[in-house]
Design a protein around this motif. Structure first.
Motif, PDB file in Angstrom:
ATOM      1  N   LYS A 164     -45.688  32.145 -28.317  1.00 54.42           N
ATOM      2  CA  LYS A 164     -47.033  31.549 -28.243  1.00 54.42           C
ATOM      3  C   LYS A 164     -47.593  31.548 -26.825  1.00 54.42           C
ATOM      4  N   THR A 165     -46.726  31.414 -25.830  1.00 49.94           N
ATOM      5  CA  THR A 165     -47.208  31.321 -24.451  1.00 49.94           C
ATOM      6  C   THR A 165     -47.152  32.643 -23.692  1.00 49.94           C
ATOM      7  N   TYR A 166     -46.480  33.633 -24.260  1.00 43.66           N
ATOM      8  CA  TYR A 166     -46.337  34.924 -23.588  1.00 43.66           C
ATOM      9  C   TYR A 166     -47.698  35.584 -23.417  1.00 43.66           C
ATOM     10  N   GLU A 167     -47.942  36.071 -22.232  1.00 46.33           N
ATOM     11  CA  GLU A 167     -49.143  36.849 -21.943  1.00 46.33           C
ATOM     12  C   GLU A 167     -48.696  38.205 -21.413  1.00 46.33           C
ATOM     13  N   ALA A 168     -49.110  39.234 -22.101  1.00 44.70           N
ATOM     14  CA  ALA A 168     -48.691  40.584 -21.718  1.00 44.70           C
ATOM     15  C   ALA A 168     -49.222  40.929 -20.336  1.00 44.70           C
TER      16      ALA A 168
END
Length: 191
Positions: A164-168
């Protein structure tokens, strides 16, 4: 001697990676969630579940093959590890659940690109990923994750939180990124 990165077959192959790897970075959170769903269920064999748990646990290693903060390539090792873990899980799966088998196959099929990209270093990566079954991250071993329902739920919550918090990160279409990526794997994978 001309550089292999300008013109010809090498440039076409590298172009494929420069198109593929950013997509893998964008889908890393979703890929982790899909594997977490498989781990939450009971459809897969114990060997397949060990491979998935080891691959997912890699997301939380403090010292991974490529530090996550390195621009462009910092999360690609995670994407590679999840694909190799899915490939190992698919090989260990007994095929009792067609839905689980299809979900694994989607990531496992990408493993051919990893194999092609790394060449002779692929065997070292596969060996490393197999070894993750015996490793631990955040104080949780694969045996703990698979053997204790409370530990597994906590772990799956962490995976979902990561997703949910991962940003590519961005991935610029520069061949130097492929050179750096290969160099990290060559230097960091155990011999």
């Amino acid at each position: 001697m001309p550089s292999p990165y300008f013109g010809g077959a090498m440039a076409e192959i590298d172009s494929k990676y420069l198109d593929t790897f950013p997509a893998w970075l964008r889908s890393l959170g979703e890929d982790a969630e899909k594997l977490a769903e498989l781990l939450a269920g009971e459809a897969l064999s114990s060997g397949a579940r060990e491979s998935i748990a080891g691959g997912l646990n890699y997301l939380f290693k403090s010292l991974d093959l490529i530090p996550d903060g390195i621009d462009d390539i910092g999360y690609l090792d995670d994407a590679f590890v999840l694909r190799v873990a899915a490939d190992l899980a698919a090989a260990a799966d007994e095929g009792n659940d067609p839905n689980a088998s299809r979900a694994l196959a989607a990531l496992a099929n990408d493993c051919e690109v990893v194999r092609e990209f790394l060449g002779r270093d692929y065997a070292r990566l596969e060996s490393y990923v197999k070894g993750l079954r015996k490793g631990a991250a955040r104080g949780r071993s694969v045996a703990d994750i698979l053997g204790d329902a409370a530990v597994r739920e906590d772990f799956l919550g962490d995976v979902r939180g990561f997703a949910k918090t991962y940003e590519a990160p961005s991935f610029s279409r520069e061949e130097k990124n492929l050179i750096k990526l290969r160099a990290f794997f060559d230097a960091k994978l155990p011999k």
